[in-house]
Design an enzyme around this catalytic site. Structure first.
Site, PDB file in Angstrom:
ATOM      1  N   TRP A 366     -57.068  47.628 -76.199  1.00  0.00           N
ATOM      2  CA  TRP A 366     -57.816  46.667 -75.370  1.00  0.00           C
ATOM      3  C   TRP A 366     -57.310  46.635 -73.932  1.00  0.00           C
ATOM      4  CZ3 TRP A 366     -56.293  40.892 -74.999  1.00  0.00           C
ATOM      5  CH2 TRP A 366     -54.915  40.768 -74.938  1.00  0.00           C
ATOM      6  N   GLU A 505     -49.088  39.830 -81.512  1.00  0.00           N
ATOM      7  CA  GLU A 505     -49.007  40.659 -82.723  1.00  0.00           C
ATOM      8  C   GLU A 505     -47.912  40.199 -83.686  1.00  0.00           C
ATOM      9  OE1 GLU A 505     -48.576  44.292 -80.430  1.00  0.00           O
ATOM     10  OE2 GLU A 505     -50.699  44.721 -80.744  1.00  0.00           O
ATOM     11  N   LYS A 625     -45.390  36.960 -79.391  1.00  0.00           N
ATOM     12  CA  LYS A 625     -44.931  38.158 -78.694  1.00  0.00           C
ATOM     13  C   LYS A 625     -45.401  38.147 -77.239  1.00  0.00           C
ATOM     14  CE  LYS A 625     -45.443  43.184 -78.812  1.00  0.00           C
ATOM     15  NZ  LYS A 625     -46.167  44.303 -79.405  1.00  0.00           N
ATOM     16  N   GLN A 626     -46.657  37.733 -77.040  1.00  0.00           N
ATOM     17  CA  GLN A 626     -47.247  37.842 -75.703  1.00  0.00           C
ATOM     18  C   GLN A 626     -48.335  36.792 -75.560  1.00  0.00           C
ATOM     19  OE1 GLN A 626     -48.641  41.811 -77.221  1.00  0.00           O
ATOM     20  NE2 GLN A 626     -50.224  41.499 -75.678  1.00  0.00           N
TER      21      GLN A 626
HETATM   22  O1  IFM Z   1     -52.559  46.678 -76.374  1.00  0.00           O
HETATM   23  C1  IFM Z   1     -51.194  46.494 -76.318  1.00  0.00           C
HETATM   24  C2  IFM Z   1     -50.837  45.263 -77.113  1.00  0.00           C
HETATM   25  O2  IFM Z   1     -51.440  44.112 -76.569  1.00  0.00           O
HETATM   26  C3  IFM Z   1     -49.352  45.067 -77.142  1.00  0.00           C
HETATM   27  N1  IFM Z   1     -48.723  46.223 -77.720  1.00  0.00           N
HETATM   28  C4  IFM Z   1     -49.014  47.453 -76.988  1.00  0.00           C
HETATM   29  C5  IFM Z   1     -50.502  47.698 -76.891  1.00  0.00           C
HETATM   30  C6  IFM Z   1     -50.797  48.949 -76.060  1.00  0.00           C
HETATM   31  O3  IFM Z   1     -50.403  48.770 -74.744  1.00  0.00           O
END
Ligand code: IFM
Length: 812
Positions: A366, A505, A625-626
């Protein structure tokens, strides 16, 4: 050259070399080559890599007793090799091969020149022969041609400082490359190349052809090497004759060149790379030979390459001073090397790690959500091509939805050559050494990112030809997927989307649950409602033709649209403790001892790996995580976000949003580079005192390798482009709608002065310049029409050839 456009590295540092290789990658949107040393073809410090956009191959490997299939962006034959040593007599070496690991290395310097698009290396060696010290200077310049996307070149100049004799030089193409650039993938088969053949052509050309083992893409390289001692007496230099050495998988030219002080030796290597995927190509081998035979010498190539870069820089002007400006230019450089106008000719997506390394196998996630909004306003033709990559894979996405019993298009979390789901089933936790089930394929929100990009591209470019055809088809099918994924819950009088994974994630299941996925991820649900809303807007506003033809072809009748209307207004969003819940039940999870973990481990960005190694799981904790919920503040300006929630029947006011921001800020480990971008953006817009901290994190993510070794495996393209857009749209509040540029600046004290030029609906060079307290808008004389701007309570037109300065409202 404008000032401050170089990145310089002093001294040889084996521990840093792979990071430098990534950051010094040269590319042109068709292919890229890591900034590896040509003197060596491998070893722990070095990882030469050359990748052509979209050149994938699929292999099956056995890990943890399971057979797993992976598709990888293939590391192609290495065109760089060029090594040298001193020869006592012809063919009789009198020194070891030189290179950065040579014990006589005296100085080492490497300069990446962003303006010219070149990488220059300067090395100086000493060597002892029968008690006498000899000094050799080497300067090497390389380019991957930005104008002719199949060409690359390397010019090496040797200087004998205090001795006379000869140099023995080997210039080669190496077909022994494998995909071995990521330690975590070491158990997977990385032998993607087969049918390797080498040949020589005429006095100075080497050829190597091969094919990817299962996808059958034919790849061909041809290299022309020319060497001559500089003619000190003014006569035309005579190239030195070459001796051919062909191996099964390598092709080399050897040459012995006399050298004396004051008469440097120059060796030029010009390389052409083609594949059978290239448009207008039937035989890549013939194409590479033809191209290299016709290519001019290095000096001419350098000139046309620089001219091509100059043209690109004009389309992407970004003027930010100081260190942030220097980093932003580097980010822009790498974005343009991955996605250039040449990319617009290809059937490829946005590779999350650029064409700079093998992490995530060159897959498309994405992350384009962070890339296209920037490109839309400079290179709309590239954005369109990237959206067409998605549209071509729409039938596959529809099949994927069908296989899960849903309608519409379910795009894969990781996409490669044909649009099937490429997400891995298992991933290795390097901390525990265990292979862990991977449920990231449940990140169906990728579909909303694609729809969002279709919509924003349409707004920025005014390209209704695309928007009302392929764009609409893609968006409508994604909307249809969301409508079929939403289940009506009579008890809640709401629609629910269950069993997904959000952008964070760390939560792929409820603690102890037998099935993966969480319910009602707020980001997923809100963006699904937004996509449905845009689909309905298209249904209402699309002109006739093509509306009827498209709706008939998709079998979209009024009843289905009525269902979408209902869902778009009644998707559930969970709340707890006065904030938006990341998903249903997030607030019930345990609190993590953040201080304790930080104290114990220091860097806890990859908390998931730490906890898994302890036999625990992030699923149990309120630890993200984010950015997940906060992504909503990144995608939607405040008024639009409020309107989306209002349409859903929820009151999300400023106070609730600020409380939500603070809540997740305390519970996020930032294990993705995308997190810094989103937090920097959202906090800047909320005038939060920590905004700059996260902007800096986003800026330094790759140059300082903040995620601990990952940049060496490829840059983080989404974060790099995201920082550009952070300035372009985040700090200006720029939105494009109703034929108007809407502005709502949120300047940071640390970045309150900057300028940029935009391309908007066929108008080039529209200028925006922010200074403390004022905003300057300009339209170049060459444009045809005035441009309309709106700033909070004021609207004005700027006619071609004029500018307008407006005072900014004081910061609250
Ligand atoms: O798309 C990202 C994800 O949001 C976090 N892990 C890495 C992926 C690829 O950059």
């Amino acid at each position: 050259m404008p000032e401050d456009w170089t990145w310089e590295y002093e001294g040889w540092d084996p521990a840093e070399e792979r990071l430098r290789e990534s950051l010094c990658t040269l590319g042109n949107g068709y292919f890229a080559t890591r900034g590896a040393a040509p003197e060596t073809t491998g070893g722990p410090a070095h990882y030469p890599g050359t990748y052509v956009a979209g050149c994938y191959n699929r292999l099956v490997s056995s890990v943890a007793g399971l057979s797993v299939e992976n598709e990888d962006l293939v590391n192609l034959p290495n065109w760089l090799p060029l090594r040298y040593r001193i020869a006592e007599t012809v063919d009789r070496p009198a020194s070891a091969w030189f290179g950065p690991n040579h014990r006589g290395l005296l100085t080492y310097r490497q300069v990446l020149d962003l303006w010219r698009g070149t990488l220059t290396r300067q090395l100086r060696f000493t060597d002892r022969l029968r008690g006498d010290r000899r000094h050799l200077g080497v300067e090497q310049v390389r380019l991957v041609h930005m104008g002719s996307p199949h060409l690359a070149a390397l010019r090496t100049t040797f200087t004998a400082e205090d001795w006379s004799g000869a140099l023995l030089i080997e210039s080669a193409i190496d077909g022994r490359t494998t995909n071995a650039g990521v330690e975590r993938y070491r158990e997977l088969d990385g032998h993607h190349l087969g049918r390797i053949r080498t040949a020589a052509e005429g006095p100075d050309i080497l050829r190597l052809r091969c094919a990817t083992r299962t996808s059958g893409i034919r790849v061909a390289l041809a290299a022309r090497t020319t060497a001559w001692p500089n003619a000190a007496d003014g006569r035309a230099p005579q190239p030195v004759p070459l001796r051919v050495r062909l191996g099964e998988r390598t092709a080399a030219h050897h040459l012995t060149v006399p050298i004396t002080p004051g008469q440097p030796v120059v060796v030029e290597k010009v390389v052409a790379l083609h594949t059978s995927h290239d448009p207008a190509t039937s035989d890549p081998d013939a194409a590479a030979l033809d191209q290299v035979a016709r290519a001019p010498g290095f000096a001419d190539l350098l000139e046309s390459h620089q001219a091509a870069w100059e043209r690109l820089w004009r389309r992407a002007e970004l003027d930010v001073s100081g260190e942030p400006g220097r980093i932003l230019r580097l980010h822009l450089f790498h974005v343009l090397q991955t996605l250039s106008p040449h990319t617009a000719e290809l059937d490829v997506g946005v590779p999350a790690r650029g064409l700079h390394g093998e992490a995530y196998r060159g897959h498309v996630f994405w992350d384009e959500l962070f890339v296209l909004p920037y490109l839309n306003l400079h290179f709309p033709e590239v954005s369109r091509a990237l959206l067409e990559y998605r549209h071509r894979r729409l039938p596959r996405a529809c099949r994927a939805a069908e296989q899960t019993g849903r309608a519409g298009a379910m795009y894969p979390w990781q996409s490669g050559s044909d649009g099937r789901e490429e997400a891995q089933k298992l991933h290795l936790n390097p901390r525990s050494g265990r292979w862990v089930a991977d449920h990231s394929y449940l990140q169906h929100h990728v579909g909303s990112a694609i729809a969002y990009n279709v919509w924003r591209y349409g707004q920025a470019s005014g390209d209704t030809e695309f928007l009302y055809t392929k764009g609409a088809e893609t968006l409508l099918q994604i909307a249809r997927f969301w409508a079929s994924a939403a289940e009506y819950d009579p008890a809640a009088h709401r629609y629910r989307i269950r069993g997904v994974v959000g952008p964070d994630e760390y939560h792929d299941a409820y603690p102890g649950a037998p099935e993966p996925g969480v319910d009602d991820n707020a980001y997923t649900n809100v963006t699904a409602a937004w996509v449905l809303g845009r689909a309905l807007e298209l249904a209402e506003t699309m002109p006739e033709p093509p509306r009827q033809e498209l709706f008939e072809r998709l079998g979209l009748a009024d009843e289905e649209l009525a269902g979408w209307e209902d869902i778009s207004r009644r998707v559930r969003v969970p709340f707890h403790a006065g904030v938006i819940s990341q998903f249903e039940g997030y607030g019930d999870l345990a609190e993590l001892d953040w201080d304790g973990y930080r104290e114990q481990y220091g860097d806890i960005r990859r908390l998931d790996r730490i906890l898994e190694a302890e036999g625990d799981t992030t699923n149990r904790y309120q630890a993200s995580k984010q950015a997940d919920v906060l992504m909503l503040g990144y995608l939607f300006p405040p008024a639009e976000l409020a309107a989306v929630f209002q349409r859903l029947g929820y009151a999300v006011d400023d106070a609730l949003w600020r409380a939500t921001v603070d809540y997740y800020l305390r519970r996020t480990s930032h294990g993705s580079t995308l997190s810094g971008v989103v937090h920097g953006w959202v906090l800047a817009r909320a005038r939060h005192s920590d905004a700059w901290k996260y902007c800096q994190e986003a800026l330094t993510g790759d140059v300082a390798d903040l995620q601990g070794g990952t940049t060496a495996e490829g840059i983080h393209l989404g974060a790099m482009a995201g920082t550009l857009d952070l300035v372009q749209r985040g700090l200006t509040g720029l939105e494009i709608r109703d034929d108007t540029l809407w502005l709502d600046p949120a300047p940071l004290p640390e970045l309150s002065e900057f300028g940029l030029t935009l391309r908007y609906r066929g108008q080039w060079g529209i200028g925006l310049r922010m200074k403390p307290g004022q905003l300057l808008t300009s339209v170049p004389e060459s444009n045809e029409a005035p441009v309309r701007f709106v700033l909070v309570d004021r609207a004005w037109h700027v006619t071609p050839g004029t500018e307008r300065v407006v005072a900014l409202p004081p910061a609250e």
